[in-house]
Design an enzyme around this catalytic site. Structure first.
Site, mmCIF file in Angstrom:
data_model
loop_
_atom_site.group_PDB
_atom_site.id
_atom_site.type_symbol
_atom_site.label_atom_id
_atom_site.label_comp_id
_atom_site.label_asym_id
_atom_site.label_seq_id
_atom_site.Cartn_x
_atom_site.Cartn_y
_atom_site.Cartn_z
ATOM 1 N N TYR A 1 0.806 -1.023 0.090
ATOM 2 C CA TYR A 1 0.132 -0.045 0.084
ATOM 3 C C TYR A 1 0.941 1.163 0.066
ATOM 4 O O TYR A 1 2.048 1.106 -0.369
ATOM 5 C CB TYR A 1 -0.757 -0.182 1.385
ATOM 6 C CG TYR A 1 -2.081 0.718 1.274
ATOM 7 C CD1 TYR A 1 -2.984 0.945 0.269
ATOM 8 C CD2 TYR A 1 -2.231 1.633 2.436
ATOM 9 C CE1 TYR A 1 -3.953 1.833 0.316
ATOM 10 C CE2 TYR A 1 -3.152 2.589 2.436
ATOM 11 C CZ TYR A 1 -4.096 2.748 1.424
ATOM 12 O OH TYR A 1 -5.107 3.596 1.494
ATOM 13 N N ARG B 1 -5.799 10.026 -11.443
ATOM 14 C CA ARG B 1 -5.080 10.859 -10.486
ATOM 15 C C ARG B 1 -4.646 10.008 -9.389
ATOM 16 O O ARG B 1 -5.416 9.603 -8.161
ATOM 17 C CB ARG B 1 -6.142 11.780 -9.791
ATOM 18 C CG ARG B 1 -5.457 12.965 -8.994
ATOM 19 C CD ARG B 1 -6.116 12.773 -7.519
ATOM 20 N NE ARG B 1 -5.737 11.748 -6.818
ATOM 21 C CZ ARG B 1 -6.223 11.152 -5.504
ATOM 22 N NH1 ARG B 1 -7.176 11.908 -5.187
ATOM 23 N NH2 ARG B 1 -5.794 10.172 -5.156
ATOM 24 N N LYS C 1 -5.597 -1.918 -2.371
ATOM 25 C CA LYS C 1 -6.779 -1.302 -1.348
ATOM 26 C C LYS C 1 -7.459 -2.693 -1.051
ATOM 27 O O LYS C 1 -7.821 -2.995 0.055
ATOM 28 C CB LYS C 1 -7.741 -0.449 -2.055
ATOM 29 C CG LYS C 1 -7.327 0.786 -2.380
ATOM 30 C CD LYS C 1 -7.543 1.956 -1.377
ATOM 31 C CE LYS C 1 -6.599 3.321 -1.738
ATOM 32 N NZ LYS C 1 -6.928 4.172 -0.485
ATOM 33 N N GLU D 1 -12.013 4.901 -6.714
ATOM 34 C CA GLU D 1 -10.676 5.125 -6.333
ATOM 35 C C GLU D 1 -10.103 6.010 -7.260
ATOM 36 O O GLU D 1 -9.752 5.542 -8.519
ATOM 37 C CB GLU D 1 -10.127 3.868 -5.863
ATOM 38 C CG GLU D 1 -8.885 4.076 -4.959
ATOM 39 C CD GLU D 1 -8.882 4.776 -3.775
ATOM 40 O OE1 GLU D 1 -9.803 4.290 -3.112
ATOM 41 O OE2 GLU D 1 -8.231 5.743 -3.506
ATOM 42 N N ASP D 2 -9.240 7.036 -6.761
ATOM 43 C CA ASP D 2 -8.199 7.831 -7.563
ATOM 44 C C ASP D 2 -8.984 8.110 -9.036
ATOM 45 O O ASP D 2 -7.948 7.874 -9.991
ATOM 46 C CB ASP D 2 -7.083 6.779 -7.788
ATOM 47 C CG ASP D 2 -6.309 7.052 -6.288
ATOM 48 O OD1 ASP D 2 -6.750 7.363 -5.460
ATOM 49 O OD2 ASP D 2 -5.039 6.446 -6.231
ATOM 50 N N ASP E 1 -13.623 6.752 -2.363
ATOM 51 C CA ASP E 1 -12.766 6.708 -1.095
ATOM 52 C C ASP E 1 -11.863 7.910 -1.006
ATOM 53 O O ASP E 1 -11.862 8.410 0.110
ATOM 54 C CB ASP E 1 -11.698 5.535 -1.638
ATOM 55 C CG ASP E 1 -10.638 5.263 -0.588
ATOM 56 O OD1 ASP E 1 -11.360 4.955 0.695
ATOM 57 O OD2 ASP E 1 -9.491 5.338 -0.771
ATOM 58 N N ASP E 2 -11.577 8.628 -1.967
ATOM 59 C CA ASP E 2 -10.640 9.914 -1.849
ATOM 60 C C ASP E 2 -11.543 11.040 -1.265
ATOM 61 O O ASP E 2 -11.022 11.786 -0.606
ATOM 62 C CB ASP E 2 -10.159 10.347 -3.156
ATOM 63 C CG ASP E 2 -9.467 9.071 -3.839
ATOM 64 O OD1 ASP E 2 -8.466 8.742 -3.208
ATOM 65 O OD2 ASP E 2 -9.705 8.527 -4.828
ATOM 66 N N ASN F 1 -0.501 11.849 -0.534
ATOM 67 C CA ASN F 1 0.451 10.324 -0.418
ATOM 68 C C ASN F 1 1.059 10.408 -2.032
ATOM 69 O O ASN F 1 0.593 11.139 -3.035
ATOM 70 C CB ASN F 1 -0.575 9.490 -0.541
ATOM 71 C CG ASN F 1 -1.292 9.340 0.983
ATOM 72 O OD1 ASN F 1 -0.551 9.299 1.836
ATOM 73 N ND2 ASN F 1 -2.345 9.280 0.927
ATOM 74 N N ASN G 1 -4.831 7.504 7.452
ATOM 75 C CA ASN G 1 -5.051 7.004 6.040
ATOM 76 C C ASN G 1 -6.585 6.672 5.997
ATOM 77 O O ASN G 1 -7.097 6.100 7.024
ATOM 78 C CB ASN G 1 -3.831 6.223 5.644
ATOM 79 C CG ASN G 1 -3.943 5.595 4.280
ATOM 80 O OD1 ASN G 1 -4.873 4.876 3.765
ATOM 81 N ND2 ASN G 1 -3.269 6.269 3.553
HETATM 82 O O1 LIG Z 1 -4.238 5.112 -1.059
HETATM 83 C C1 LIG Z 1 -3.827 6.112 -0.080
HETATM 84 O O2 LIG Z 1 -2.832 6.101 0.687
HETATM 85 C C2 LIG Z 1 -4.908 7.254 0.192
HETATM 86 C C3 LIG Z 1 -5.697 7.593 -0.959
HETATM 87 O O3 LIG Z 1 -6.856 7.115 -1.111
HETATM 88 C C4 LIG Z 1 -5.056 8.582 -1.672
HETATM 89 O O4 LIG Z 1 -3.991 9.316 -1.442
HETATM 90 O O5 LIG Z 1 -5.536 8.664 -2.921
HETATM 91 MG MG LIG Z 2 -7.059 7.194 -3.385
#
Ligand SMILES: O=C([O-])CC(=O)C(=O)O
Ligand SMILES: [Mg+2]
Length: 612
Positions: A139, A192, A210, A281-282, A304-305, A461, A505
């Site tokens: 991770y 992203r 994840k 996610e992202d 999630d973000d 991060n 986190n």
């Molecule tokens: O993945 C991680 O550490 C936290 C997160 O979702 C990000 O920064 O996009």
């Molecule tokens: Mg993320």
């Protein structure tokens, strides 16, 4: 121990407990089992139709050298593995020794991936027993580098890719996934990735990482997870020009084309896995909110973000209030600077505002907005009629409706962080910018001049993108900071004393949420669930820990945190009328949650024919 309440009644007559991989259990199989010495009553078993090398090479079935003699016999693998049967603890000794010989974090990542591809039970045992250390590999921060290098280190496929070539085919394609039950899906379009920008299909490591934490932290079954990349192209020139890149070699789909692509995917998934939780996610900010708004009331999904980051950041601020000798109700008295106005920054601030409003100490939402000063890459979102500082970052795009709420009418537009700090005397500074080093020495020193215990949370991060380091935060505040970061830092020695750092986190939130949704079979994810997640996490540290600057349990205790979060979120699901699972009578919710968590251990494997 009983693992899955669904099977409690089905198998109570035979006193046989089975893993969820066993869906249909015939009388014949039960008789067969009784014939084998390693199958006691009161034990769990897993079944397979596979045989020989196919068993050894299936990471969900393989036990490497741990197959018992009778298993070797009945699975047709006698002679195909070294003769001595080794228990898991011996295997772990070997694995850990080999892992220690890897020289770089990326080598460790490749090693861990190879283990996951060989033997998932062993992979998750190792991960759970060493979460603090190994979450940093599978991770953040190492997963970031693994994404950047994905096409170089690629060995074996995991997860599913839906690309622009697959339009019109997705409803059929989802049936290529080999498992009938999927509880949690993590999906990215790679636009992203952490704070690293557009990495296209290379983003696959993020859903995989994840979901490993869903299993290790939240006890979701490894067979019930599905990592997904929506490969809608990339605008990353370097990847487009790299002949080894594995994703589609065209620019990103945009506009209607993009949204209808995602829509086709969501429908295909809903068709085959109507109960699965979908984690977005992202996704880059411009799509993240649109997608969330489009699906959050129709599908069991969240971003999630935006939402997990928001929950953990709120948890951090609430816990820091306790650490400063105040109560949660003092949230509305905070003066908060947020650096970063993308989906994560705005999401975090909205969570804080929601909580202020819910607590009822502010008279209106507008009053709550006045407690937060937001900066983007151009500086403060202020009032351009009062004048505007020039920055070297070009023109600011028009603010969207969410960002506009934070406009400070009484302050000049685009003021620098240091100027804003001097004007505002913030109690809390949050970094969600993806811009390393933007918490400057001047800004943090100015903050420390204004308050006794500055709360400094650089949340971007991976570690390299952090707005400042832990060392800098303590150095610039005479060791007085309360510090939490998105990626891990080591505790800091400041003038001979240890200063504690916290990792704040999303992983504190999402595995527990997934466990709650899976256990309760909730149909939707709500903002109340995230707010309660925040409060639950904020209540976990002891008085003694808070005094030392520890705001909540570390990554090593992820299973305990997830259990607490899941219990509360499950309650919310029932309170809000969203849960569909009937809970067994006479058990506490916590026990049900605990029982439903998958634990990596070897269970006897028996072979069945395909027709049972
Ligand atoms: O993945 C991680 O550490 C936290 C997160 O979702 C990000 O920064 O996009
Ligand atoms: Mg993320």
């Amino acid at each position: 121990m009983l693992r899955n309440s669904v099977f409690r009644t089905v198998h109570s007559a035979t006193k046989l407990h089975v893993t969820s991989s066993v869906r249909h259990y015939s009388r014949r199989a039960l008789t067969t089992m009784a014939a084998f010495p390693d199958l006691r009553m009161e034990t769990m078993v897993q079944t397979t139709t596979k045989h020989g090398m196919d068993v050894i090479h299936d990471p969900l079935l393989s036990k490497g050298t741990a197959f018992s003699l009778s298993e070797r016999e009945r699975l047709g693998i006698r002679g195909l593995v070294p003769p001595r049967t080794q228990e898991m603890d011996k295997q772990l000794q070997r694995i850990i020794r080999n892992l220690r010989e890897c020289r770089t974090p990326l080598e460790k990542f490749v090693f861990m991936t190879a283990l996951q591809d060989r033997n998932e039970t062993l992979y998750y045992r190792l991960l759970i027993d060493n979460l603090e250390e190994l979450s940093q590999i599978i991770y953040t921060p190492t997963v970031g580098e693994a994404c950047q290098r994905f096409h170089s280190i690629y060995r074996r496929s995991r997860g599913m890719y839906f690309s622009s070539l697959d339009r019109g085919q997705m409803a059929a394609m989802v049936h290529n996934w080999p498992h009938d039950q999927v509880d949690v899906i993590v999906v990215t379009d790679g636009s992203r990735v952490l704070g690293l920008g557009d990495l296209g299909a290379n983003g696959m490591q993020i859903p995989i990482g994840k979901l490993s934490l869903y299993v290790a932290g939240g006890g979701i079954r490894p067979t019930s997870i599905l990592p997904v990349v929506l490969d809608v192209g990339t605008n990353n020139e370097e990847l487009l020009n790299d002949p080894l890149y594995l994703g589609m070699g065209h620019r990103r789909l945009e506009g209607d084309e993009y949204y209808s692509f995602v829509d086709e995917w969501v429908h295909a998934i809903q068709n085959r896995y109507p109960n699965a939780l979908i984690q977005f996610e992202d996704f880059q900010s411009k799509h993240a909110y649109n997608l969330l708004n489009k699906y959050k009331d129709k599908v069991c999904c969240f971003n999630d973000d935006i939402q997990s980051t928001s929950a953990v950041a709120l948890a951090g601020v609430l816990a820091s209030l306790k650490a400063r000798g105040q109560t949660f109700e003092n949230l509305s008295d905070e003066r908060i600077i947020c650096v970063g106005a993308g989906s994560a920054g705005v999401g975090v601030c909205e969570g804080i505002i929601d909580c202020m409003v819910e607590q009822g100490k502010v008279k209106s939402r507008e009053e709550a907005y006045s407690r937060i000063w937001m900066l983007d890459q151009h500086g403060l979102i202020g009032n351009s009629n009062l004048g505007s500082e020039q920055t070297s970052n070009g023109e600011r795009a028009e603010l969207d409706e969410r960002q506009v709420c934070y406009e400070k009418k009484d302050m000049k537009d685009r003021m620098s962080l240091e100027e804003v700090v001097k004007a505002v005397k913030p109690t809390v500074i949050l970094g969600l910018s993806g811009a390393p080093g933007v918490f400057t020495e001047g800004a943090i020193r100015a903050m420390a001049d204004g308050v006794e215990k500055p709360v400094v949370f650089p949340l971007s991060n991976p570690t390299r993108q952090s707005e400042c380091t832990a060392e800098q935060a303590f150095e610039w505040t005479d060791g007085r900071a309360i510090f939490a970061s998105g990626s891990p830092f080591k505790d800091v020695e400041y003038k001979g004393q240890i200063r504690k750092v916290n990792q704040l986190n999303n992983s504190n939130s999402f595995p527990g949420l997934g466990l709650a949704i899976t256990t309760s079979r909730a149909t939707r994810v709500t903002s109340k669930m995230f707010m309660e997640t925040a409060v639950t996490i904020a209540n976990m540290a002891t008085e003694d820990q808070l005094k030392q600057g520890i705001l909540f349990p570390g990554m090593g205790e992820l299973r305990r945190v997830s259990k607490e979060v899941a219990t509360r979120v499950c309650e919310v699901a029932y309170e809000q009328g969203l849960a569909r699972a009937q809970l067994p009578q006479g058990s506490s919710l916590k026990d049900v949650i605990e029982d439903s968590m998958w634990n990596p251990e070897y269970v006897p494997t028996i072979r069945i024919d395909g027709h049972m």
